[in-house]
Design a protein around this motif. Structure first.
Motif, PDB file in Angstrom:
ATOM      1  N   SER A  16     -21.336 -30.533  -1.661  1.00 56.87           N
ATOM      2  CA  SER A  16     -21.137 -31.983  -1.637  1.00 56.87           C
ATOM      3  C   SER A  16     -21.596 -32.571  -0.311  1.00 56.87           C
ATOM      4  O   SER A  16     -21.581 -31.904   0.728  1.00 56.87           O
ATOM      5  CB  SER A  16     -19.660 -32.328  -1.833  1.00 56.87           C
ATOM      6  OG  SER A  16     -19.183 -31.876  -3.075  1.00 56.87           O
ATOM      7  N   LEU A  17     -21.994 -33.818  -0.376  1.00 58.82           N
ATOM      8  CA  LEU A  17     -22.303 -34.613   0.812  1.00 58.82           C
ATOM      9  C   LEU A  17     -21.857 -36.039   0.553  1.00 58.82           C
ATOM     10  O   LEU A  17     -21.838 -36.486  -0.608  1.00 58.82           O
ATOM     11  CB  LEU A  17     -23.800 -34.615   1.118  1.00 58.82           C
ATOM     12  CG  LEU A  17     -24.418 -33.460   1.896  1.00 58.82           C
ATOM     13  CD1 LEU A  17     -25.920 -33.655   1.993  1.00 58.82           C
ATOM     14  CD2 LEU A  17     -23.796 -33.318   3.274  1.00 58.82           C
ATOM     15  N   ARG A  18     -21.553 -36.736   1.623  1.00 63.71           N
ATOM     16  CA  ARG A  18     -21.204 -38.154   1.507  1.00 63.71           C
ATOM     17  C   ARG A  18     -22.135 -38.945   2.401  1.00 63.71           C
ATOM     18  O   ARG A  18     -22.138 -38.756   3.627  1.00 63.71           O
ATOM     19  CB  ARG A  18     -19.759 -38.400   1.905  1.00 63.71           C
ATOM     20  CG  ARG A  18     -19.306 -39.838   1.688  1.00 63.71           C
ATOM     21  CD  ARG A  18     -17.827 -39.978   2.015  1.00 63.71           C
ATOM     22  NE  ARG A  18     -17.327 -41.332   1.794  1.00 63.71           N
ATOM     23  CZ  ARG A  18     -16.869 -41.764   0.622  1.00 63.71           C
ATOM     24  NH1 ARG A  18     -16.846 -40.941  -0.409  1.00 63.71           N
ATOM     25  NH2 ARG A  18     -16.425 -43.003   0.498  1.00 63.71           N
ATOM     26  N   LEU A  19     -22.927 -39.810   1.802  1.00 59.92           N
ATOM     27  CA  LEU A  19     -23.814 -40.685   2.546  1.00 59.92           C
ATOM     28  C   LEU A  19     -23.102 -42.006   2.820  1.00 59.92           C
ATOM     29  O   LEU A  19     -22.335 -42.495   1.990  1.00 59.92           O
ATOM     30  CB  LEU A  19     -25.092 -40.946   1.760  1.00 59.92           C
ATOM     31  CG  LEU A  19     -25.895 -39.709   1.308  1.00 59.92           C
ATOM     32  CD1 LEU A  19     -27.166 -40.170   0.619  1.00 59.92           C
ATOM     33  CD2 LEU A  19     -26.185 -38.802   2.462  1.00 59.92           C
ATOM     34  N   SER A  20     -23.404 -42.570   3.970  1.00 61.79           N
ATOM     35  CA  SER A  20     -22.865 -43.878   4.317  1.00 61.79           C
ATOM     36  C   SER A  20     -23.991 -44.803   4.726  1.00 61.79           C
ATOM     37  O   SER A  20     -25.021 -44.364   5.224  1.00 61.79           O
ATOM     38  CB  SER A  20     -21.864 -43.756   5.469  1.00 61.79           C
ATOM     39  OG  SER A  20     -20.714 -43.059   5.070  1.00 61.79           O
ATOM     40  N   CYS A  21     -23.750 -46.072   4.522  1.00 63.83           N
ATOM     41  CA  CYS A  21     -24.721 -47.095   4.913  1.00 63.83           C
ATOM     42  C   CYS A  21     -23.938 -48.214   5.576  1.00 63.83           C
ATOM     43  O   CYS A  21     -23.084 -48.851   4.945  1.00 63.83           O
ATOM     44  CB  CYS A  21     -25.464 -47.603   3.690  1.00 63.83           C
ATOM     45  SG  CYS A  21     -26.654 -48.919   4.026  1.00 63.83           S
ATOM     46  N   ALA A  22     -24.228 -48.452   6.833  1.00 60.04           N
ATOM     47  CA  ALA A  22     -23.562 -49.512   7.588  1.00 60.04           C
ATOM     48  C   ALA A  22     -24.459 -50.734   7.619  1.00 60.04           C
ATOM     49  O   ALA A  22     -25.658 -50.628   7.905  1.00 60.04           O
ATOM     50  CB  ALA A  22     -23.275 -49.034   8.998  1.00 60.04           C
TER      51      ALA A  22
END
Length: 121
Positions: A16-22
């Motif tokens: 699993s991975l969690r991408l974020s976008c600010a």
């Protein structure tokens, strides 16, 4: 709106991975947000999108049931939780913003710089 994607990396298949976008700017909550990806040698493709309040989501068939998009308007962020990753998920992932309900790439007005996800078999 300026977008900054992060969270990519190398993971084994099934992981699993969690991408974020600010996002910068006060109008983040007025934009539909989407994630796209571009695999090596391929066209960029739609992955998922989310509505203003987070209650409306849509996924490409290839990621449905494995990926979950969410947003936090108080923090100006949108995330993509990716589970049960497969080698074919390897790509550069981009977040993008649009004022319309669409999965069409050309309708997104603002783009992040992309974050690389590599899934090893």
């Amino acid at each position: 709106v300026q977008l900054q994607a992060s969270g990519g990396g190398l993971v084994q298949a099934g992981g699993s991975l969690r991408l974020s976008c600010a996002a910068s700017g006060r109008t983040f909550s007025s934009y539909f947000m989407g994630w796209f990806r571009q695999a090596p040698g391929k066209e960029r493709e739609f992955v998922s999108r989310i509505g203003w309040s987070g209650d409306s989501t849509y996924y490409a068939d290839s990621v449905k049931g494995r990926f979950t998009i969410s947003r936090d308007n108080a923090k100006n962020t949108v995330s993509l939780q990716m589970n049960n990753l497969k080698p074919e998920d390897t790509a550069v992932y981009y977040c993008a913003a649009t004022k319309v309900v669409t999965i069409r790439e050309s309708s997104y007005d603002y783009w992040g710089q992309g974050t690389l996800v590599t899934v090893s078999s």
